[in-house]
Design an enzyme around this catalytic site. Structure first.
Site, PDB file in Angstrom:
ATOM      1  CG  ASP A 120      -1.917   1.084   1.256  1.00 17.06           C
ATOM      2  OD1 ASP A 120      -2.379   1.480   0.163  1.00 17.06           O
ATOM      3  OD2 ASP A 120      -2.253   1.563   2.345  1.00 17.06           O
TER       4      ASP A 120
ATOM      5  CG  ASP B 193      -2.362   7.427   0.715  1.00 16.42           C
ATOM      6  OD1 ASP B 193      -1.404   8.137   0.365  1.00 16.42           O
ATOM      7  OD2 ASP B 193      -3.451   7.422   0.133  1.00 16.42           O
TER       8      ASP B 193
END
Length: 262
Positions: free
Chosen positions: A18, A20
């Site tokens: 991922d 963020d």
């Protein structure tokens, strides 16, 4: 985590990460990320940044990382905007959509031959944007009540930023769902369509892959349901207490991605 567990993690051939809360907060690169990416490249690991954010194109994401002194080729990015565009193209080629979203989503839809239409669309498509306003909500509600299907790029309610937690896609979709009584179809993690594409792009088997994320309800459950190992990092929205709120657990819990290559 004991030494044998750590060795097994480092021996993985493919890493889905991922962005963020894992790689950055806003425009600030997180501690240990440089070392982690250098380790991936040095060890010839396959890696993919699989993000639920739909705001930016892969090119823009690459430029964002370059501004933080981290150079990653565009081929290493896959976004919920791309997953959404691929889904619509497969379901209804050359369809029309009213879009609330930023350049990453709009460009992905254009590239998939989907027409942007604010008169009589077949779909209403929602992604993260700073241009969210009441007039856009009114149009979306009108189109959904007239029969347009409601699609959202991801189910994240909040996201981490330099200034703390901020509303994300699902928070923007909620007023439209409440006003119409319709529930959106969400394309981002943990939707298996996006995960299957991510594993395919990674180019290795599920048993040789691991997903690294900061969210139990998207990243970790995605890995569990896709039968790949999971790493929860505490650099985003989760703490050591967070997994206790869920009926499933990550295989590994680390402070940040930098711990993987230590």
């Amino acid at each position: 985590m004991d030494t044998s567990d750590f060795s097994a993690l480092k021996a993985k051939k493919g890493f889905i990460c991922d962005m963020d809360g894992v790689i950055y907060h806003g425009n600030r690169l997180l501690d240990g990320v440089h070392d982690f990416v250098q380790w991936l490249q040095k060890e010839n690991k396959q890696y993919l940044f699989l993000t639920n954010s739909s705001e930016k194109t892969p090119r823009e994401l690459r430029q964002k990382l370059k501004r933080m002194d981290l150079d990653v080729d565009e081929s290493h990015f896959y976004t919920s905007a791309l997953a959404t565009a691929a889904f619509l193209k497969q379901q209804s080629p050359h369809t029309r959509a009213y879009v609330i979203g930023d350049a990453g989503l709009i460009n992905a839809l254009y590239d998939a031959d989907i027409t942007i239409d604010d008169v009589k669309p077949h779909y209403v498509v929602i992604g993260e944007t700073r241009n969210y306003n009441y007039d856009a909500i009114l149009k979306a509600v009108k189109f959904v009540n007239s029969g347009a299907k409601l699609i959202a790029t991801n189910p994240d309610m909040t996201a981490p930023s330099e200034n703390g937690i901020i509303p994300a896609c699902r928070a923007l979709v909620a007023p439209i769902e409440l006003a119409t009584g319709k529930t959106a179809y969400y394309l981002g993690k943990p939707n298996p369509l996006m995960m299957r594409t991510g594993i395919s792009l990674l180019g290795c088997s599920s048993s040789d892959a691991v997903i690294v994320g900061d969210r139990m309800d998207t990243d970790i459950i995605s890995g569990i349901e896709s039968e790949i190992d999971t790493v929860l990092v505490l650099s985003g929205v989760s703490s050591m207490e967070t997994p206790k709120q869920f009926p499933y657990r990550p295989k590994y819990i680390l402070n940040g991605v930098g711990d993987i290559c230590k």
